[in-house]
Design an enzyme around this catalytic site. Structure first.
Site, PDB file in Angstrom:
ATOM      1  N   CYS A 264     -15.181 -39.682 -13.717  1.00  0.00           N
ATOM      2  CA  CYS A 264     -16.019 -40.885 -13.749  1.00  0.00           C
ATOM      3  C   CYS A 264     -17.440 -40.516 -13.331  1.00  0.00           C
ATOM      4  O   CYS A 264     -17.647 -39.643 -12.506  1.00  0.00           O
ATOM      5  CB  CYS A 264     -15.490 -41.945 -12.783  1.00  0.00           C
ATOM      6  SG  CYS A 264     -13.889 -42.635 -13.231  1.00  0.00           S
TER       7      CYS A 264
ATOM      8  N   CYS B 266     -17.151 -43.104 -31.121  1.00  0.00           N
ATOM      9  CA  CYS B 266     -17.098 -42.822 -29.684  1.00  0.00           C
ATOM     10  C   CYS B 266     -18.305 -42.011 -29.230  1.00  0.00           C
ATOM     11  O   CYS B 266     -18.352 -41.568 -28.086  1.00  0.00           O
ATOM     12  CB  CYS B 266     -15.801 -42.082 -29.331  1.00  0.00           C
ATOM     13  SG  CYS B 266     -15.606 -40.498 -30.177  1.00  0.00           S
TER      14      CYS B 266
END
Length: 461
Positions: free
Chosen positions: A87, A413
């Site tokens: 992340c 994406c």
């Protein structure tokens, strides 16, 4: 020719006002108009950072401390956040993450594609946690200690995972049980330098629909002498276990899966449900990692397709048939093309599972098979492309432009390759009607984008 010298040097400490994020979610500050990228910083921060690399047009730096915090900065929910490379945006309020992701799409389309369509607000999640339904965990021995988790940012060092708030709860549970069992049984772990040792990766998939997990052991060779003992122990400790699969990968390199798999226990797949369709999801097949947002994506694609029941649809890079099968009830015929044979097998199983007779799936490269279908007389009304990060080949885009489908839907994406491909299609006569980003990967830099296009009948218009 005189080249302007960068105003910073490696090792230098600088103070920066962070004004933006780049495509990798690194904060952007400037020293005399020279860009410096700083991970873990946020727009609105004033930071002190140490330069670690210098290029002609930009430098990279590591955050040393935040001197003044952005009003949108929050405390990360994960104890591994600053170390783990999984992340990169947990330090920002979720609404701010969505705003910045929309801006990433806007900037890519303008700067790289020369296009300025309206970009709608990003469709986010009500609860942007516990969404990942698949995770590959690399394994490594540090001395006599097993390390399992995720790679540290910009390295091949493993952050030994204890907690991950974006994983499906069953993945986290299965991970801890399987890791402890690997330790207890002293199963050898792969050493990439020596190309020795058995276990390379522990991959876990979870099904929201079934409430079960599939545990995949990627091994350096087929000989797994203790596979039965491992399976018996894991089944006794993990009642939510749906199956155990051994995937064999003897190649050097960082590709996770090999081509051969053996089911050691239970089913070699999970069942997932999106809307009205059930899907077989096997060990290595492609399936969106965020199940709730996958339904959002499918509804958006269906809306853009504008189906009446008479259309022929081509779904290129179709994976396990996720989009094709979802649209099949509103179309006359659906044809899916996918280069990964096991995914095509899954797509055919999925059609049979759902009693769908108007969907066909073919294994091969889209840029080769799609033109072949056109030469055979197929005339698609709707074409959907959902390519990998590298985008579509010009050969495929040219074939799509020549056949002039009524609707072209591009699911991307990667905003950069999306912008490149849209520019090509624009020059071939396609107009962008709507741009809808979707947050498939909360707390990361990634953003999915769905584009609806039609042919204007005039190139470059």
């Amino acid at each position: 020719m005189h080249t302007k010298k960068p105003p910073v040097i490696t090792g230098q400490t600088v103070e920066l006002n962070i004004t933006d994020l780049n495509h990798a979610a690194e904060g952007v500050g400037r020293v005399r108009d020279y860009a410096v990228f700083v991970p873990l910083s946020a727009p609105g921060d004033r930071v002190r950072a140490r330069i670690i690399s210098v290029q002609k047009n930009y430098a990279r730096a590591l955050l040393e401390n935040v001197l003044e915090s952005s009003s949108r900065r929050v405390s990360a929910s994960c104890r591994h956040f600053e170390d783990c490379g999984g992340c990169s945006l947990q330090h920002l309020e979720y609404d701010e993450q969505l705003r910045l992701k929309r801006e990433t799409v806007v900037q890519a389309l303008q700067r790289l594609g020369g296009l300025a369509p309206e970009v709608l607000p990003v469709l986010g999640m009500n609860e942007p946690w516990r969404y990942r339904n698949k995770s590959p965990f690399p394994l490594k021995m540090e001395g006599k200690e097993l390390q399992a988790g995720f790679f540290r940012s910009r390295t091949h060092q493993i952050v030994n995972l204890e907690h991950c708030p974006i994983q499906h709860p069953l993945i986290e549970k299965a991970f801890h049980i399987a890791r402890n069992l690997i330790r207890e049984m002293a199963i050898t772990v792969y050493d990439e330098e020596r190309h020795k040792g058995l276990l390379r990766h522990l991959v876990i998939r979870a099904s929201h629909f079934e409430g079960k997990v599939l545990v995949i052991l990627v091994t350096n060779g087929r000989d797994f002498k203790r596979s039965r003992s491992f399976a018996e122990s894991l089944t006794s400790r993990l009642p939510e276990l749906g199956g155990i699969v051994q995937n064999i990968n003897t190649r050097r390199g960082n590709v996770i899966f090999g081509t051969d798999s053996v089911t050691l226990w239970g089913k070699g797949y999970l069942l997932e449900k999106l809307g009205h369709i059930q899907y077989v999801v096997s060990a290595g097949s492609f399936f969106q990692v965020n199940t709730p947002q996958a339904e959002v994506l499918l509804r958006q694609v269906e809306k853009y397709a504008g189906l009446t029941g008479s259309e022929t649809i081509f779904d290129l890079y179709c994976g396990a048939g996720t989009i094709a099968l979802y649209l099949s009830r509103r179309a006359r015929k659906v044809v899916g093309i996918e280069s990964y044979p096991p995914a095509v097998d899954d797509a055919r199983k999925n059609a049979e599972l759902n009693g769908i007779s108007n969907a066909e799936f073919y294994s091969g490269l889209s840029e080769r098979l799609f033109p072949d279908f056109l030469r055979k007389g197929y005339s698609p009304d709707v074409v959907i492309v959902d390519p990998p990060r590298k985008g579509c080949s010009e050969k495929l885009l040219s074939a799509i432009a020549d056949v002039k489908p009524r609707r072209l839907i591009y699911v991307s994406c990667n905003p950069s390759t999306l912008a490149r491909d849209l520019r090509y299609l624009y020059e071939q006569g396609y107009n962008v009607l709507e741009v809808q980003p979707i947050d498939m990967f909360p707390h990361t830099a990634h953003v999915e984008t769905i584009i609806m296009m039609t042919n204007s009948g005039s190139k470059g218009k």
